[in-house]
Scaffold this active site. Sequence first.
Site, PDB file in Angstrom:
ATOM      1  N   THR A  66       0.819  -1.215   0.000  1.00 10.78           N
ATOM      2  CA  THR A  66       0.000   0.000   0.000  1.00 10.78           C
ATOM      3  C   THR A  66       0.850   1.261   0.000  1.00 10.78           C
ATOM      4  OG1 THR A  66      -1.818  -1.133   1.115  1.00 10.78           O
ATOM      5  CG2 THR A  66      -1.793   1.265   1.223  1.00 10.78           C
ATOM      6  N   ASP A 119      -7.843   4.061  -0.804  1.00 14.03           N
ATOM      7  CA  ASP A 119      -6.621   4.516  -0.133  1.00 14.03           C
ATOM      8  C   ASP A 119      -5.952   5.674  -0.878  1.00 14.03           C
ATOM      9  OD1 ASP A 119      -7.312   2.348   1.372  1.00 14.03           O
ATOM     10  OD2 ASP A 119      -5.313   1.501   1.477  1.00 14.03           O
ATOM     11  N   ASP A 149     -11.751   3.928   2.420  1.00 14.26           N
ATOM     12  CA  ASP A 149     -10.688   4.338   3.356  1.00 14.26           C
ATOM     13  C   ASP A 149      -9.765   5.369   2.719  1.00 14.26           C
ATOM     14  OD1 ASP A 149     -11.715   2.398   5.114  1.00 14.26           O
ATOM     15  OD2 ASP A 149     -10.415   0.858   4.290  1.00 14.26           O
ATOM     16  N   ARG A 197     -14.019   4.336   9.901  1.00  9.30           N
ATOM     17  CA  ARG A 197     -13.914   3.104  10.666  1.00  9.30           C
ATOM     18  C   ARG A 197     -12.493   3.026  11.236  1.00  9.30           C
ATOM     19  NH1 ARG A 197     -13.881  -1.834   6.208  1.00  9.30           N
ATOM     20  NH2 ARG A 197     -12.346  -0.985   4.757  1.00  9.30           N
TER      21      ARG A 197
END
Length: 689
Positions: free
Chosen positions: A457, A516, A543, A604
């Site tokens: 990531t 992301d 996210d 979250r």
Amino acid sequence: MSEQHSKARRHRRSRKALAIGVPLALTAAGTMAYGDAFGVFGQDAEPTASAAAPSWATATADGFASVNSLGQNGTYGGRDGQIVTVKTQADLEKYATASEPYVIVVAGTINMNPVGKEIKVQSDKTIVGAGTSGHIVGGGFFLGQGVHNVIIRNLTIRDSYQGVWNDKDHDFDAIQMDGAHHVWIDHNDLRHMADGLIDVRKDSTNVTVSWNKLSDNNKTFGIGWTDNVVTDITIHHNWFRETEQRNPSTDNAAHAHLYNNFLEDVAGTTIKSSYGNYSRGRTKMVLENSYFQGMKNPVTKDSTAALVQKGNTFVGTSGRNESGGTAFDPKGYYGYTLDKTADVPAKVKSGVGPRGSIGTTAAATGTKAAAATTLTVAKDGSGQYSTVQAAVNAVPANNPSRVVIAVKPGTYRETVKVPANKPHVTIQGTGGSRKDTVIVYGNAAGTPKPGGGTYGTSGSATVAAEADDFQARNLTISNDFDEKANQNLSGHQAVALRTAADKVFLDGVIVDGDQDTLLLDTAAKDKLGRVYVTNSYVMGNVDFIFGRASAVIDRSVITLKKRWDGTSAGYVTAPSTAANRKGILIANSAVNGDVSNRSFYLGRPWHAGGDASLDPQTTVRNTSLSAAVRTTPWTDMGGFSWKQDRFAEYRNTGPGAGSAGSERPQLSDAQAAGQEVADWLGGWTPTAS
């Protein structure tokens, strides 16, 4: 991503914070500080006169603003008063609304609070930016009935846009005048406002608008709004670029003289011109030696108006191009010299906007001011480097002062890394819009690396900023990884921008991706990483604002995107905050997008690596939430309950907002006092440089 804590956290009250939504730099008005050779700043400071006023402080207008009338002899602003330097909204307002004359030097970025505020300028004022550093963000100036002898010069006024293109609810202008006279608007950069860039209304007259850059706007420049034929206005050497209408629209002007302007509609951009110069009502307009490129309906008039054209050039234009009637001879009112029409594009583009020689100490004293090192990047070979990374590589290790990497318009398909040993780097697009300069790549977490393995990531980032005091502005950073075409690939996280440093300032940028998008990290778990994002767009679906940094998203638009298969479902934030640190704060912003109602969570908890010691935090406050936000806006992740961490709202608005309940915690006023922008910044003053 995931996170949780073993017990519910209390919303701890910190020291008394500053006004919500206003960065520390913009609210520290209570501290007196003596300024430079030509003035002082600070709310409690008294102005001091300069021994010898610099030429920019005594400059006078040309055009109709120079004509004697209504008891006013020309336009010279506050030259008879003292020179003061301001760095806060409070000080700017204090001096601009005073009855005495002042030359007011804006030395820094001032974010207007509330958004849309227009300071009511009084007569006999010069408001001037200090070089290119004077920015008014999220608001502007209002000149009311009878206000006269005002100069607004060398400023960047920008970003009150509220996310609605044809906005009829927010009258947030850069400069609005209702019944003012003798006004000079010169060498400004005006863009991206909720309503007009310039509105000359209600019989305002003796106005000159010169050498300004007007861009990225819908209703750009309106003149008129009464049946009286009073207004005298000169408009010359301005660059209209990516502006849809009112370029300008001139209604019932007694004399409108437009010359040597450059109107440009750039092919391939999202903003399309609907018309250029418009003469209507009983306007008498003279239009000379202007250059129109790509404009739709470049020159229009209605049946009652007069419009005389002389020496204009039209390239790639379409639609109406009209003239007719009898106007006037401008030289009967003032002298002027026309530039050759063929020279207009180059001359205007190089000459508009704020000048480093205006409003600065160097200009006042004749000495050369210390300046940042500038490295230029251009795809066409006209710069020092052809890639952004090459310019970064040229920055010496452990550089002690600011290095600005000025990136010319274009699409740069590359990855960029600013390593930890190269602090004080600014990457800045030089185009008229943040969409002009694009850094883009398409790696994902599961993309194979050339030497084996995958990127992961964090390694997928198009731009990685690992050095402290990093800044980015006026550009787009994107990850265009194609999820649909890579369904067989494991790991679709695709980061556009990763920060892993302290004191990161992102101003006027677009960060675009899907899953992301924006990773706001720190150099290590025990390291502080403060990030301030303002006047920007962040786009994504899963996210897409995440990490362990203490990060503020302020006065920005968070755009929700559909997923690769056209479905609507996602999560805005996934904080991974260490205990006893601040997480993600979204303030004074808008959350919206073309997605289904009630399909997105606000956040979250990401307990990275299953680390139960983390204490994730997201606060969303004073923000407009669209109906896309779920009625229960927080959810669990990776076996960790959001209720054991720190998730809350405060005074949000819009169809996605909701009242307090067990599934929707709301801060009390006392709790909110400790969760303001200044609390997140912790003594750091984000300043454009």
